[in-house]
Design an enzyme around this catalytic site. Structure first.
Site, mmCIF file in Angstrom:
data_model
loop_
_atom_site.group_PDB
_atom_site.id
_atom_site.type_symbol
_atom_site.label_atom_id
_atom_site.label_comp_id
_atom_site.label_asym_id
_atom_site.label_seq_id
_atom_site.Cartn_x
_atom_site.Cartn_y
_atom_site.Cartn_z
ATOM 1 N N HIS A 97 3.101 4.453 -4.763
ATOM 2 C CA HIS A 97 2.557 3.615 -3.693
ATOM 3 C C HIS A 97 2.558 2.120 -4.023
ATOM 4 C CE1 HIS A 97 0.169 2.872 -0.107
ATOM 5 N NE2 HIS A 97 -0.670 2.168 -0.838
ATOM 6 N N HIS A 150 9.141 -0.512 0.500
ATOM 7 C CA HIS A 150 10.143 -0.012 1.438
ATOM 8 C C HIS A 150 11.046 -1.132 1.941
ATOM 9 C CE1 HIS A 150 7.000 -1.498 4.142
ATOM 10 N NE2 HIS A 150 7.914 -1.562 5.102
HETATM 11 ZN ZN ZN Z 1 2.134 5.059 -0.193
#
Ligand code: ZN
Ligand code: ZN
Ligand code: FE
Length: 339
Positions: A97, A150
């Site tokens: 994360h 991302h």
């Molecule tokens: Zn995440």
């Protein structure tokens, strides 16, 4: 009332605008949101898969869709709408994360590039996709509420204006000088060493003479290559190396290991264009002039397209080179050298 989702042509600046009214419903995540991250393993979007390093998901709030509605108005002489047909995807760079490319192993970043290449090939097979735009936005300051690392891919139904402009520059230069513009810049920079920050076997990292943003960084391939798909595995590995180095430079630029927001874009040739008239490069922009002083694109930049670069480039290159040395010392593996 259905939201408008269409392309609108601006005849003054000669470019398309993607109207995506439905995107106003996009959630903004608060920093301490207890909401589950949709990109973490176990999230419904990801499913039960756990054997992945990099994964591609459809964008949940796409600006372009494969089967768009007809435009909201009938085309007239001056008001030209078109269907917002395209594909928007999200590339989850890692299951973890937190963090960024600089803490991922080199092989993982190669896998990221492989994913981009495969996705690009797939998207270009669709007859309605004319260009694949790959980019990363990072940081709340530039409107990214999801912190999970991302990137994004837009399969566009047109060639972006910026790419067309660069293509024209390459083409004109080639016709006048018989050589590619960026090949010539790379040759000069390697000879004079004026703006190089870092070099490996296949790429250079540059603070270009023509930087618009503070500490803007470009990555140029040494060999004439016009698209990501032309890179072999060794070259992809060296490109992954430069991405790790640039991100580590940004993450160490002002304060040790303090992450700053940035934008990364891949500039590649229009798919149908002549290979000679485009040279693959990456551009990185970030807004900070100093630890807590930001550069804003405002009236002169947005209203006139004129950039003021509010720093001394001679000092920036020194700082970038110093930071490169420090930043690469934090990486577990480096394939080139700082200047
Ligand atoms: Zn995440
Ligand atoms: Zn070239
Ligand atoms: Fe460019």
């Amino acid at each position: 009332m259905r939201h408008v989702n269409e392309l609108r042509w601006d005849p003054l600046s000669r470019e398309w605008i993607i109207v995506a009214g439905h995107r106003s419903k996009r959630p903004w995540r608060e920093k301490d949101s207890t909401e589950k991250c949709p990109f973490c393993p176990g999230a419904p979007e990801i499913g039960s898969r756990s054997d992945w390093k990099v994964i591609v998901l459809p964008n949940k709030y796409p600006a372009l869709i494969p089967n768009p509605p007809e435009p909201s108005i009938v085309s007239s002489k001056l008001m030209k709408p078109s269907k917002a047909q395209g594909i928007c995807e999200v590339v989850i760079e890692t299951p973890s994360h937190e963090g960024d490319f600089d803490i991922l192993p080199l092989g993982h970043v190669v896998e990221y590039i492989n994913t981009l290449v495969n996705e690009q090939i797939k998207l270009l097979k669709k007859p309605f996709i004319k260009y694949v735009a790959i980019f990363k936005n990072k940081g709340r300051e530039i409107g990214v509420s999801l912190t999970h690392p991302h990137s994004q891919i837009y399969g566009l139904p047109f060639i972006p204006k910026k790419i067309l402009d660069e293509y024209e520059s390459f083409k004109t230069y080639y016709k006048e000088h018989g050589i590619c513009l960026l090949c010539d810049i790379v040759r000069e920079e390697i000879a004079t060493k004026k703006h190089i920050i870092y070099e490996n076997k296949y790429f250079i990292i540059l603070f270009p003479f023509y930087a618009k943003w503070p500490y803007e960084i470009h990555v140029y391939s040494k060999k004439h290559i016009s698209s990501l798909t032309q890179l072999n595995i060794e070259e992809r590995t060296h490109l992954a190396d430069t991405i790790r180095v640039v991100v580590s430079i940004y993450n160490n630029l002002f304060e040790k290991e303090k992450e700053i927001p940035y934008i990364m874009v891949f500039h590649q040739k229009p798919p149908e264009a002549n290979d000679n008239y485009f040279h693959l490069h990456l551009e990185f922009y970030q807004p900070y002039r100093d630890k807590d002083k930001k550069k804003y694109a405002a009236g002169i930049e947005l209203g006139f397209g004129v950039f003021t670069h509010d720093l001394d480039p001679r000092e920036e290159i020194v700082k970038l080179r110093e930071t490169c040395k420090r930043a690469t010392s934090f990486l577990d593996e480096v394939l080139g050298k700082c200047y």
